[in-house]
Scaffold this motif. Sequence first.
Motif, PDB file in Angstrom:
ATOM      1  N   ALA A 173      29.008  31.803 -24.664  1.00 45.94           N
ATOM      2  CA  ALA A 173      29.353  30.384 -24.788  1.00 45.94           C
ATOM      3  C   ALA A 173      29.400  29.975 -26.255  1.00 45.94           C
ATOM      4  CB  ALA A 173      28.349  29.535 -24.026  1.00 45.94           C
ATOM      5  N   VAL A 174      28.455  30.489 -27.052  1.00 44.36           N
ATOM      6  CA  VAL A 174      28.457  30.202 -28.488  1.00 44.36           C
ATOM      7  C   VAL A 174      29.627  30.901 -29.166  1.00 44.36           C
ATOM      8  CG1 VAL A 174      27.164  30.477 -30.639  1.00 44.36           C
ATOM      9  CG2 VAL A 174      25.969  29.782 -28.543  1.00 44.36           C
ATOM     10  N   ALA A 175      29.917  32.129 -28.773  1.00 43.02           N
ATOM     11  CA  ALA A 175      31.037  32.871 -29.357  1.00 43.02           C
ATOM     12  C   ALA A 175      32.370  32.179 -29.081  1.00 43.02           C
ATOM     13  CB  ALA A 175      31.056  34.291 -28.805  1.00 43.02           C
ATOM     14  N   ALA A 176      32.454  31.461 -27.959  1.00 48.02           N
ATOM     15  CA  ALA A 176      33.697  30.768 -27.605  1.00 48.02           C
ATOM     16  C   ALA A 176      34.030  29.642 -28.574  1.00 48.02           C
ATOM     17  CB  ALA A 176      33.593  30.218 -26.186  1.00 48.02           C
ATOM     18  N   LEU A 177      33.072  29.263 -29.412  1.00 48.30           N
ATOM     19  CA  LEU A 177      33.318  28.210 -30.390  1.00 48.30           C
ATOM     20  C   LEU A 177      34.058  28.720 -31.615  1.00 48.30           C
ATOM     21  CD1 LEU A 177      29.855  26.447 -30.161  1.00 48.30           C
ATOM     22  CD2 LEU A 177      32.060  25.462 -29.488  1.00 48.30           C
ATOM     23  N   HIS A 178      34.161  30.033 -31.781  1.00 49.80           N
ATOM     24  CA  HIS A 178      34.909  30.586 -32.907  1.00 49.80           C
ATOM     25  C   HIS A 178      36.351  30.079 -32.840  1.00 49.80           C
ATOM     26  CE1 HIS A 178      32.000  34.278 -33.144  1.00 49.80           C
ATOM     27  NE2 HIS A 178      31.409  33.124 -33.393  1.00 49.80           N
ATOM     28  N   GLY A 179      36.828  29.553 -33.921  1.00 52.90           N
ATOM     29  CA  GLY A 179      38.199  29.054 -33.951  1.00 52.90           C
ATOM     30  C   GLY A 179      38.335  27.585 -33.611  1.00 52.90           C
ATOM     31  N   THR A 180      37.244  26.924 -33.211  1.00 51.83           N
ATOM     32  CA  THR A 180      37.324  25.505 -32.860  1.00 51.83           C
ATOM     33  C   THR A 180      37.019  24.633 -34.075  1.00 51.83           C
ATOM     34  OG1 THR A 180      34.998  25.371 -32.176  1.00 51.83           O
ATOM     35  CG2 THR A 180      36.614  25.993 -30.500  1.00 51.83           C
ATOM     36  N   ARG A 181      37.465  23.396 -33.996  1.00 51.02           N
ATOM     37  CA  ARG A 181      37.231  22.410 -35.043  1.00 51.02           C
ATOM     38  C   ARG A 181      36.318  21.303 -34.509  1.00 51.02           C
ATOM     39  NH1 ARG A 181      38.727  23.142 -40.121  1.00 51.02           N
ATOM     40  NH2 ARG A 181      39.271  20.928 -40.331  1.00 51.02           N
ATOM     41  N   LEU A 182      35.695  20.569 -35.406  1.00 51.56           N
ATOM     42  CA  LEU A 182      34.901  19.409 -35.017  1.00 51.56           C
ATOM     43  C   LEU A 182      35.813  18.200 -34.853  1.00 51.56           C
ATOM     44  CD1 LEU A 182      31.710  19.635 -37.284  1.00 51.56           C
ATOM     45  CD2 LEU A 182      32.240  20.829 -35.147  1.00 51.56           C
ATOM     46  N   ALA A 183      35.381  17.278 -33.991  1.00 51.02           N
ATOM     47  CA  ALA A 183      36.139  16.035 -33.806  1.00 51.02           C
ATOM     48  C   ALA A 183      35.772  15.018 -34.879  1.00 51.02           C
ATOM     49  CB  ALA A 183      35.863  15.461 -32.420  1.00 51.02           C
ATOM     50  N   THR A 184      34.498  15.031 -35.329  1.00 50.79           N
ATOM     51  CA  THR A 184      34.014  14.090 -36.343  1.00 50.79           C
ATOM     52  C   THR A 184      32.985  14.793 -37.219  1.00 50.79           C
ATOM     53  OG1 THR A 184      32.327  13.282 -34.811  1.00 50.79           O
ATOM     54  CG2 THR A 184      34.380  12.035 -34.920  1.00 50.79           C
ATOM     55  N   ASP A 185      32.653  14.186 -38.336  1.00 50.86           N
ATOM     56  CA  ASP A 185      31.603  14.729 -39.189  1.00 50.86           C
ATOM     57  C   ASP A 185      30.274  14.724 -38.450  1.00 50.86           C
ATOM     58  OD1 ASP A 185      33.387  15.046 -41.249  1.00 50.86           O
ATOM     59  OD2 ASP A 185      32.729  13.273 -42.363  1.00 50.86           O
ATOM     60  N   PRO A 186      29.431  15.727 -38.636  1.00 52.53           N
ATOM     61  CA  PRO A 186      28.117  15.753 -37.982  1.00 52.53           C
ATOM     62  C   PRO A 186      27.302  14.497 -38.323  1.00 52.53           C
ATOM     63  CG  PRO A 186      28.606  17.885 -38.935  1.00 52.53           C
ATOM     64  CD  PRO A 186      29.671  16.955 -39.426  1.00 52.53           C
ATOM     65  N   GLY A 187      26.669  13.941 -37.295  1.00 58.29           N
ATOM     66  CA  GLY A 187      25.796  12.797 -37.488  1.00 58.29           C
ATOM     67  C   GLY A 187      26.480  11.457 -37.589  1.00 58.29           C
ATOM     68  N   THR A 188      27.794  11.405 -37.414  1.00 52.06           N
ATOM     69  CA  THR A 188      28.508  10.133 -37.606  1.00 52.06           C
ATOM     70  C   THR A 188      28.997   9.493 -36.313  1.00 52.06           C
ATOM     71  OG1 THR A 188      30.665  11.210 -37.906  1.00 52.06           O
ATOM     72  CG2 THR A 188      29.292  10.881 -39.873  1.00 52.06           C
ATOM     73  N   ALA A 189      29.080  10.254 -35.241  1.00 52.80           N
ATOM     74  CA  ALA A 189      29.613   9.698 -33.986  1.00 52.80           C
ATOM     75  C   ALA A 189      28.993  10.426 -32.805  1.00 52.80           C
ATOM     76  CB  ALA A 189      31.140   9.818 -33.936  1.00 52.80           C
ATOM     77  N   TRP A 190      28.990   9.751 -31.670  1.00 51.51           N
ATOM     78  CA  TRP A 190      28.411  10.285 -30.438  1.00 51.51           C
ATOM     79  C   TRP A 190      29.525  10.815 -29.544  1.00 51.51           C
ATOM     80  CZ3 TRP A 190      28.969   9.237 -25.245  1.00 51.51           C
ATOM     81  CH2 TRP A 190      27.956   9.692 -24.396  1.00 51.51           C
ATOM     82  N   HIS A 191      29.398  12.068 -29.114  1.00 50.42           N
ATOM     83  CA  HIS A 191      30.344  12.661 -28.161  1.00 50.42           C
ATOM     84  C   HIS A 191      29.525  13.436 -27.130  1.00 50.42           C
ATOM     85  CE1 HIS A 191      33.730  11.922 -30.930  1.00 50.42           C
ATOM     86  NE2 HIS A 191      32.956  12.429 -31.888  1.00 50.42           N
ATOM     87  N   TYR A 192      29.575  13.027 -25.880  1.00 47.81           N
ATOM     88  CA  TYR A 192      28.859  13.769 -24.838  1.00 47.81           C
ATOM     89  C   TYR A 192      29.596  15.077 -24.589  1.00 47.81           C
ATOM     90  CZ  TYR A 192      26.018  14.624 -20.738  1.00 47.81           C
ATOM     91  OH  TYR A 192      25.123  15.173 -19.842  1.00 47.81           O
ATOM     92  N   HIS A 193      28.917  16.196 -24.867  1.00 47.64           N
ATOM     93  CA  HIS A 193      29.587  17.499 -24.831  1.00 47.64           C
ATOM     94  C   HIS A 193      28.575  18.546 -24.367  1.00 47.64           C
ATOM     95  CE1 HIS A 193      32.623  20.414 -25.829  1.00 47.64           C
ATOM     96  NE2 HIS A 193      31.942  20.953 -26.834  1.00 47.64           N
TER      97      HIS A 193
END
Length: 355
Positions: A173-193
């Motif tokens: 599950a962690v490896a599946a994050l390779h190649g993904t981008r963030l939606a917002t800067d860390p600590g700046t917005a709430w996204h239930y994920h």
Amino acid sequence: MTTPQLRPRRRRSPLRAAAAALLTAAPLLAPVPAQAAPREAAVLDRATAERFVRDHLARTGVPGATVTVTRGDRVVLAAGYGHTAAGEPMTARTPVPVASLSKAMTALAVTTLAEEGRVDLDAPVRDQLPEFAPDDARAARITPRQLLDQTSGMADSTHPDLALPQPSTLKAAVAALHGTRLATDPGTAWHYHNTNYAVAARLVETATGTPYAEHLRRSLFAPLGMTGTGTVDTTADMPDGARGYVRAYGRTIERAHPRLFTAGGFGVVSTAGDLGKWLIAQHTEGTSATGRRAAPAEAACSATATASASVRRRRLAPRGDGRVPDGWHGPSVAPPGHSGSSCGRRGSGRASPCC
């Protein structure tokens, strides 16, 4: 699928003063009403709880539910009603997927490790879990605290985890994050994920050298006496494959559940009886009803607050010490807790503050 909106009653329910968990085999549930009434009118006993539950089931047509109500270190009600999708009667011992209520248990595992010095909540996740490597330079700033309160910047919009091929392990599950981008800067917005909690659970594995499910069993479920509780990796591993009901066109229809990876975010299966023990631990700062400690008091309080923050869709006031996003310190705040849902099931848990 439609979910009728239930209007809050004008009279305050006595259940509002207690911790409560409601797990349904259908898509409807009623959280404890939040409208206030004179405190002296409130009475909390098994008969009152039973009336509240039976009234709710009669109004909504839920085919089956398990319910737990506690007050302090006392179980007021732990019972099952109706039947499962397989037609089996639901009782206090019926194993039921608790969906995203699982996140509160993952949060407790992480905050306990933080109290023990094995996880640093405010150091980058990547420093503690090198395999965590989204394709975004900002990901190097994500902390475990941001995973737990859903402010990491990861989101369904950039990593639609439930729509992608499902992993079989937390490492995958962690490896599946390779190649993904963030939606917002860390600590700046709430996204239930949900993936935030898969990463948190993988951090538990690497910090302890123990599989996540086994760590929860040893460190949390066994000390609290939750012998009928465990966590599984997929919905296929849940009782009856997590089959439940949906409401459509005025009818309640049985529905199978697609296979989803659940570890960390929504994989715990428990019973009404065991959830009573879990809820009591929220009031007793991490100890069981028999006095056995499952977590440090500060970790138990932090986990309750953090898991509550993870479902708040608004900015939360921080605690005075700045350590944990804490929804109790702010105007018009609901009781800390978490809710969860899946295809054909819903659950809700609420607890009064322990600190």
